[in-house]
Design an enzyme around this catalytic site. Structure first.
Site, mmCIF file in Angstrom:
data_model
loop_
_atom_site.group_PDB
_atom_site.id
_atom_site.type_symbol
_atom_site.label_atom_id
_atom_site.label_comp_id
_atom_site.label_asym_id
_atom_site.label_seq_id
_atom_site.Cartn_x
_atom_site.Cartn_y
_atom_site.Cartn_z
ATOM 1 N N ARG A 1 7.302 -0.075 1.516
ATOM 2 C CA ARG A 1 7.207 -1.181 2.476
ATOM 3 C C ARG A 1 5.976 -2.028 2.218
ATOM 4 O O ARG A 1 4.978 -1.540 1.679
ATOM 5 C CB ARG A 1 7.216 -0.667 3.911
ATOM 6 C CG ARG A 1 6.155 0.390 4.216
ATOM 7 C CD ARG A 1 6.688 1.275 5.329
ATOM 8 N NE ARG A 1 5.708 2.203 5.868
ATOM 9 C CZ ARG A 1 5.359 3.347 5.289
ATOM 10 N NH1 ARG A 1 5.834 3.676 4.100
ATOM 11 N NH2 ARG A 1 4.511 4.163 5.884
ATOM 12 N N ASP B 1 -6.829 3.893 10.667
ATOM 13 C CA ASP B 1 -6.531 3.240 9.411
ATOM 14 C C ASP B 1 -7.708 3.544 8.495
ATOM 15 O O ASP B 1 -8.833 3.097 8.742
ATOM 16 C CB ASP B 1 -6.345 1.729 9.631
ATOM 17 C CG ASP B 1 -5.134 1.206 8.888
ATOM 18 O OD1 ASP B 1 -4.818 1.753 7.816
ATOM 19 O OD2 ASP B 1 -4.517 0.237 9.364
ATOM 20 N N CYS C 1 -3.149 -17.405 15.360
ATOM 21 C CA CYS C 1 -2.725 -16.579 16.485
ATOM 22 C C CYS C 1 -2.791 -17.432 17.735
ATOM 23 O O CYS C 1 -3.520 -18.423 17.781
ATOM 24 C CB CYS C 1 -3.638 -15.372 16.653
ATOM 25 S SG CYS C 1 -3.658 -14.325 15.203
ATOM 26 N N ARG D 1 0.824 -1.208 0.000
ATOM 27 C CA ARG D 1 0.000 0.000 0.000
ATOM 28 C C ARG D 1 0.857 1.257 0.000
ATOM 29 O O ARG D 1 0.480 2.281 -0.531
ATOM 30 C CB ARG D 1 -0.898 -0.035 1.234
ATOM 31 C CG ARG D 1 -1.624 1.260 1.525
ATOM 32 C CD ARG D 1 -2.682 1.060 2.573
ATOM 33 N NE ARG D 1 -3.623 0.045 2.177
ATOM 34 C CZ ARG D 1 -4.299 -0.727 3.037
ATOM 35 N NH1 ARG D 1 -4.105 -0.593 4.332
ATOM 36 N NH2 ARG D 1 -5.144 -1.619 2.595
ATOM 37 N N TYR D 2 1.992 1.179 0.678
ATOM 38 C CA TYR D 2 2.887 2.331 0.794
ATOM 39 C C TYR D 2 4.043 2.166 -0.186
ATOM 40 O O TYR D 2 4.365 1.047 -0.586
ATOM 41 C CB TYR D 2 3.432 2.413 2.221
ATOM 42 C CG TYR D 2 2.417 2.774 3.277
ATOM 43 C CD1 TYR D 2 1.951 4.084 3.381
ATOM 44 C CD2 TYR D 2 1.947 1.831 4.182
ATOM 45 C CE1 TYR D 2 1.045 4.428 4.371
ATOM 46 C CE2 TYR D 2 1.034 2.170 5.169
ATOM 47 C CZ TYR D 2 0.585 3.477 5.267
ATOM 48 O OH TYR D 2 -0.307 3.821 6.242
ATOM 49 N N CYS E 1 -8.318 -12.234 19.249
ATOM 50 C CA CYS E 1 -8.875 -10.997 19.794
ATOM 51 C C CYS E 1 -10.254 -10.786 19.195
ATOM 52 O O CYS E 1 -10.424 -10.874 17.976
ATOM 53 C CB CYS E 1 -7.976 -9.828 19.423
ATOM 54 S SG CYS E 1 -6.223 -10.144 19.737
ATOM 55 N N CYS F 1 -10.462 -8.157 16.290
ATOM 56 C CA CYS F 1 -9.464 -8.249 15.216
ATOM 57 C C CYS F 1 -9.981 -7.713 13.887
ATOM 58 O O CYS F 1 -11.078 -8.038 13.440
ATOM 59 C CB CYS F 1 -9.034 -9.687 15.033
ATOM 60 S SG CYS F 1 -7.812 -9.894 13.724
ATOM 61 N N LYS G 1 -2.680 4.646 7.271
ATOM 62 C CA LYS G 1 -2.837 5.195 8.623
ATOM 63 C C LYS G 1 -2.772 6.712 8.595
ATOM 64 O O LYS G 1 -1.857 7.286 8.035
ATOM 65 C CB LYS G 1 -1.732 4.660 9.513
ATOM 66 C CG LYS G 1 -1.805 3.160 9.689
ATOM 67 C CD LYS G 1 -0.588 2.635 10.433
ATOM 68 C CE LYS G 1 -0.561 1.141 10.467
ATOM 69 N NZ LYS G 1 -0.263 0.545 9.146
ATOM 70 N N ASP H 1 -11.021 -0.445 14.129
ATOM 71 C CA ASP H 1 -11.560 -0.412 12.766
ATOM 72 C C ASP H 1 -13.046 -0.770 12.743
ATOM 73 O O ASP H 1 -13.562 -1.393 13.666
ATOM 74 C CB ASP H 1 -10.798 -1.389 11.869
ATOM 75 C CG ASP H 1 -9.368 -0.933 11.601
ATOM 76 O OD1 ASP H 1 -9.148 0.292 11.549
ATOM 77 O OD2 ASP H 1 -8.492 -1.797 11.470
ATOM 78 N N ARG I 1 -8.793 -8.521 11.074
ATOM 79 C CA ARG I 1 -8.837 -9.642 10.122
ATOM 80 C C ARG I 1 -9.643 -10.797 10.690
ATOM 81 O O ARG I 1 -9.319 -11.976 10.503
ATOM 82 C CB ARG I 1 -7.415 -10.091 9.774
ATOM 83 C CG ARG I 1 -6.577 -8.952 9.267
ATOM 84 C CD ARG I 1 -5.280 -9.375 8.607
ATOM 85 N NE ARG I 1 -4.476 -8.177 8.364
ATOM 86 C CZ ARG I 1 -3.388 -7.861 9.060
ATOM 87 N NH1 ARG I 1 -2.927 -8.673 9.995
ATOM 88 N NH2 ARG I 1 -2.757 -6.740 8.807
#
Ligand SMILES: *Cc1c(COP(=O)(O)O)cnc(C)c1O
Ligand code: SF4
Length: 365
Positions: A93, A306, A102, A89-90, A106, A109, A313, A269, A111
């Site tokens: 990076r 985000d 995981c 996206r950037y 969470c 999350c 961000k 989010d 995702r």
């Protein structure tokens, strides 16, 4: 010390285990499990003090997850993926999803629909991701994420780090992991000795509440820091968890005391199944106001949103500039005191009023 393998074996993963441990109606937990994975380590479960506390809310399934709005891919990560599992996206990076699991799931999350699903984050995509990075010479920073990269075996993780380190244009490697918080036993000397062969490697850990920092996680952080891995922390701002400036300040100070530099506080989010954990944006600004100036600058992270749709961000700051003209700025400090600062014009400082305190109480803008 218990081994991390034992922690994983004894993790709660089924609706039956969650219902029994947290005294919940089984059918309710089963309903939630049809939509979203659940898992918690014995280590983390032992830190929960009572039903509904800031740790409980992060990992114990809540029927509210089946209500409310939200979308499944709020950051449009899928559309910014040139190859599966890699988000570019950037300019310089990439985010590289290398693990689909995981140590604990969470409830908030981003995702949420993806984690735990091997079809969505597949190990066979790793070779294609590395190849993409090799061909894209503009990529100088690779962020390993997932799922959780530290859920890979040392050998698998090493094979990824080693292959990335061979690529001349890749300057830094970063690992994003919640393991030091939820499964600190996983951080062993073998692991840190392996990682440090591939320096510069940075790590962003993920702590959301001061009670998550205890002797076990402190040991993990110490090992990582002693291996020369610069540590940052990403926190998600969550209702009933850390949306209280006093709680957040304690977390930030504890992180710094453990050589972790707070990096980002994220606005939660707009993800389906997480509405009961989201706060108003103003809350994040209030928290930054409550820490900036009032505690060590190294403890103050950036508050970011985000942007939906893949905007990346975006930092949000309380407004400290009350006005700005060619001649002067009117600024306020952390206490709300107002100061005038003379501008430089045509190479000369404007003879404005002396930079000084002009009043102690002006309404904040
Ligand atoms: C967060 C993120 C990064 C890294 O951002 P930094 O501000 O450099 O930490 C890179 N790519 C994607 C897609 C991200 O979401
Ligand atoms: S550790 Fe990260 S990727 Fe895994 S469930 Fe939590 S927020 Fe999602």
């Amino acid at each position: 010390m218990e081994t991390w393998q034992k922690q994983i074996q004894e993790s709660l993963t089924t609706p039956e285990e969650f219902a029994a441990r947290f005294d919940l109606p089984l059918d309710q937990v089963q309903d939630i499990e049809k939509h979203f994975k659940m898992r918690i380590t014995p280590h983390y479960a032992s830190l929960i003090k009572e039903k509904g506390d800031g740790l409980y809310r992060q990992f114990v399934p809540d029927p509210a997850e089946l209500e409310g709005s939200g979308v499944s891919d709020p950051l449009s990560e899928d559309s910014d993926s040139p190859v599966p599992g890699l988000v570019h996206r950037y300019p310089d990076r990439v985010l590289f999803l290398v693990s689909h699991v995981c140590a604990a799931y969470c409830r908030f999350c981003t995702r949420k629909r993806k984690v735990g699903d091997v079809n969505k984050i597949h190990p066979s995509h790793i070779d294609a991701g590395i190849e993409y990075i090799r061909r894209h010479t503009e990529v100088r920073d690779v962020i390993l994420s997932g799922g959780d990269p530290l859920m890979l075996s040392d050998r698998k993780l090493e094979s990824i780090l080693a292959r990335l380190r061979e690529i001349p244009h890749v300057e830094i490697l970063r690992i994003g992991s919640r393991v030091p918080c939820v499964l600190p036993q996983r951080v062993t000397e073998d692991l840190t000795n392996m990682i440090k062969k591939y320096h510069p490697v940075y790590m962003n850990v993920h702590f959301n509440h001061p009670d998550e920092i205890n002797p076990e996680s402190q040991r993990a952080l110490r090992l990582l820091a002693d291996a020369g891995i610069p540590l940052g922390n990403q926190t998600v701002l969550l209702k009933g968890v850390n949306d209280d400036p006093a709680v957040m300040k304690r977390l930030l100070q504890k992180l710094v005391a453990n050589r972790v530099r707070p990096y980002y506080i994220y606005q939660a989010d707009y993800v389906e199944g997480t509405e009961h954990l989201r706060t108003k944006v103003e809350k994040g600004l209030e928290i930054i106001e409550a820490v900036r100036g009032w505690t060590s600058g190294v403890a103050v992270p950036h508050f970011v949103i985000d942007a939906p749709g893949g905007g990346g961000k975006i930092p949000l700051l309380p407004n400290y500039v009350l006005s700005m003209t060619e001649d002067q700025l009117v600024l306020r400090n952390y206490q709300g005191k107002v100061f005038i600062y003379p501008q430089v014009r045509d190479g000369e400082t404007v003879k404005a009023p002396e930079p000084e305190l002009i009043t102690e109480s002006v309404d904040m803008i």
